[in-house]
Design an enzyme around this catalytic site. Structure first.
Site, PDB file in Angstrom:
ATOM      1  CB  CYS A   1      -0.923   0.015   1.220  1.00 23.89           C
ATOM      2  SG  CYS A   1      -0.063   0.208   2.808  1.00 23.89           S
ATOM      3  CB  THR A   2       4.540   1.746  -0.298  1.00 25.60           C
ATOM      4  OG1 THR A   2       4.814   0.517   0.362  1.00 25.60           O
ATOM      5  CG2 THR A   2       5.558   2.795   0.101  1.00 25.60           C
TER       6      THR A   2
END
EC number: 2.1.1.37
Length: 398
Positions: A75-76
């Site tokens: 999800c960076t």
């Protein structure tokens, strides 16, 4: 029923452990794929015998007989705490390799497995929902029906306010019979205790993430990339002990793992190993969410949540579709309401670390410059803790 699964972007095995909790011996792990060495060490210790591949970019094929692919891709680039580079970002864009492997199966005439994806709700709005649009377009091109629902971890009874998009795609069943066969509605406020409140102490001007009888979302890193645990205010404690942080073992339990799940030999200095464990836990998938999905995969039910046709441009918090036809689903973020575990029944206050004098002083200073922390007694408690931990220096007058 036996479910043969492949876990991509496996992290420390949150989806795998949750599915194992619900499916028991009916789960067969045919592949785990993870690139980060500390996470691979945890997987090797907790799932001995499961084939482990080091890099999704170099994984050319999925196991031929796989029934379920789980892909909690990074999800960076999608989260508010990350870079928000979007679905084309270096990390979140790795999900494209999953679709490449699925297309290869189609060309080979192999059955498409069910696909379970987990990620942050920010993907629904970032870049006008480009990430969700990309996922849906890829799924429909492969012939999948899909459904997604934002689910709050507190539905499972864990005292962590963690909202995640759970997306299920299938070529063999209606995913709505999995994700929308349960509907409980939000837990009533009087079910929570008022003896502990969680908040972010490193983000005093940008938002507290206030959570009664819970902690806000555990994160692998803060907005500056530092893995820092949230704080907990205990109103009945003495000022110098009223603000504490949970231990990493507490955090493991708040994610649904047994205490010590990440306590493996990383061959790192103690301080680095501690920070590594926090990052591993913060980035993990909550096991009990996966357990709920696994239970419904084994026993799909009647769709309880009503739907209406949807042609809007803003992605709702729950939707489903197939071949270009889309529905908005009226579903809460609480499909179930498992018995609640109160925050102080998980966090060992005797072992919790108090915020340092410097941390309290910094947080108090940021709080005074903003308009946050309006819960009755909170700001006064921070001021009292600051005074107790940082008493003014008295100078003698000669």
């Amino acid at each position: 029923m036996t479910v043969r699964m492949a876990g991509l972007f496996a992290g420390i095995g949150g989806i795998e452990l949750g599915l194992r909790d619900s499916l028991g011996d009916g789960l067969e792990t045919t592949l785990l794929c993870e690139w980060w060495e500390p996470a691979k060490q945890v997987l090797g210790a907790r799932f001995p015998g499961a084939p482990l591949h080091p890099d999704v970019r170099e994984l050319s094929d999925l196991p031929a007989d796989v029934d379920l692919v789980a892909a909690g891709f990074p999800c960076t680039d999608l989260s508010q705490a990350g870079r928000t580079a979007g679905i084309r970002g270096e990390q979140s864009g790795l999900v494209s390799h999953v679709f490449a492997m699925l297309r290869k199966r189609v060309r080979a005439g192999l059955a498409l497995p069910n696909l379970l994806i987990e990620n942050v709700p920010n993907m629904l709005s970032l870049d006008r929902g480009e990430a969700m649009a990309y996922l849906v377009e890829e799924l429909e091109a492969l012939g999948y029906a899909w459904a997604y629902r934002v689910v709050d971890t507190r539905a499972t009874g864990l005292p962590q306010r963690r909202r995640r998009v759970i997306l299920l795609a299938s070529a063999t069943l209606d995913p709505k019979t999995v994700l929308f066969a349960d509907e409980a509605g939000e837990r009533p406020p009087d079910a929570l205790r008022d003896d502990a409140f969680g908040f972010y102490w490193t983000e005093g001007r940008g938002g507290l993430g206030w959570a009664p009888d819970a902690v806000p979302t555990l994160k692998g890193g803060s907005t500056v990339g530092i893995a820092s645990p949230p704080a907990i205010w205990i109103p009945d404690a003495a000022p110098q002990a009223a603000f504490v942080t949970p231990s990493v073992e507490d955090a493991e339990m708040l994610q649904g793992f047994p205490r010590g799940w990440t306590d493996v030999d990383f061959d790192l200095a103690p301080a680095r190993a501690h920070g590594t464990r926090w990052k591993l836990v913060g980035n993990a998938v909550t096991t009990r969410i996966a357990a709920w999905v696994g239970g419904r995969l084994g026993e799909p039910g009647e769709v309880l949540c009503p739907s209406v046709p949807w042609t809007g441009v803003r992605w709702p918090t729950a939707a489903a579709g197939y071949d270009g036809v889309r529905e908005q689903i009226a579903a809460s973020e609480y499909p179930i309401l498992e018995p609640y575990q109160h925050l102080l029944d998980i966090v060992d206050v005797a072992e919790a670390r108090s915020l340092s004098p410097r941390a309290i002083a910094g947080f108090h200073n940021r709080l005074r410059r903003g308009n946050l922390g309006k819960h009755p007694g909170f700001r006064d408690a921070v001021a009292s803790a600051d005074l107790a931990l940082n008493p003014p220096t008295l100078f003698a007058v000669s």
